[in-house]
Design an enzyme around this catalytic site. Sequence first.
Site, short mmCIF file in Angstrom:
data_model
loop_
_atom_site.label_atom_id
_atom_site.label_comp_id
_atom_site.label_asym_id
_atom_site.label_seq_id
_atom_site.Cartn_x
_atom_site.Cartn_y
_atom_site.Cartn_z
N HIS A 76 -3.11 1.65 0.23
CA HIS A 76 -3.98 1.78 1.39
C HIS A 76 -3.25 1.28 2.62
O HIS A 76 -2.69 0.18 2.62
CB HIS A 76 -5.28 0.99 1.21
CG HIS A 76 -6.24 1.14 2.35
ND1 HIS A 76 -6.99 2.28 2.54
CD2 HIS A 76 -6.54 0.32 3.40
CE1 HIS A 76 -7.73 2.15 3.64
NE2 HIS A 76 -7.46 0.97 4.18
N SER A 77 -3.24 2.09 3.69
CA SER A 77 -2.62 1.74 4.96
C SER A 77 -1.14 1.40 4.74
O SER A 77 -0.37 2.27 4.36
CB SER A 77 -3.39 0.58 5.60
OG SER A 77 -3.10 0.47 6.98
N MET A 78 -0.72 0.15 4.95
CA MET A 78 0.68 -0.19 4.68
C MET A 78 1.04 0.15 3.23
O MET A 78 2.18 0.54 2.94
CB MET A 78 0.93 -1.67 4.94
CG MET A 78 2.38 -2.10 4.72
SD MET A 78 2.70 -3.86 4.98
CE MET A 78 2.01 -4.55 3.45
#
Length: 251
Positions: A76-78
């Site tokens: 998720h995200s990074m």
Amino acid sequence: MSRKKLFCFPYAGGSAMIYHRWQAAAGNIELIPVELAGRGRRINEPLYKDVHALVADMYRCVTAQVQDDEFAFFGHSMGSMIAYELTLALRRNGERLPIHNFFSGRAAPHMPCEQSNLHLLPDDAFKEALLQLGGTPAQFFEYPELMETFYPLLRNDFMLAQTAFSERPIEALDTDITVFFGSDEDFSDEAMMGWRKHTDKCCSLHVLRGDHFFLHHQMPRMLHIIRQTLQQTQMDFEPALTAYPDVSVVR
């Protein structure tokens, strides 16, 4: 054959702990929350100097835990950046590849990062930016002893997350991918649909209700999609079935 393994990579400032709730609902998937240096049980380890050091660490972590096992990545995200870069590293070195990649809360890799200098902001502005992103309760900033540890970690994570991906040629993956977004996230259609360019196989897009941290309250729905996808995944796809991306949107 053993259960499929799902390596889960956290967002900036997060740790393996964010996926502990997922384990009870993972069903027949062997969920492996991956801990990064500088947090959790690895809190005394130095932070990564650059994306290459991060990916090299994750490379060692994953290759040590897979032999003949089928495995997939979720980030998720990074964490999406980590999963993407790690898949490319595995391919460059002729290693086994994930049978599926699940990317969440991240624009397509070739898109420019809108907040590329977030990690350079002074403390007050950095705090406001974090509050706008959500995920960090305002009360958290009332404890200076936490901030003394948390700010350097977050700044380093944002530096890693925002200096990777863009400004380079597209390298399409050899895996099917599934991408999740929150309905209230500030991503353009191009940033979301652009993921189709990053696989030579199938691409599915799911938009779920919520802000950037939708994964916390959409966990049951996401795991349902992940379980269903991995149950259907086979290692011997016919090329004709995977040559053209198939994008679906679920609200």
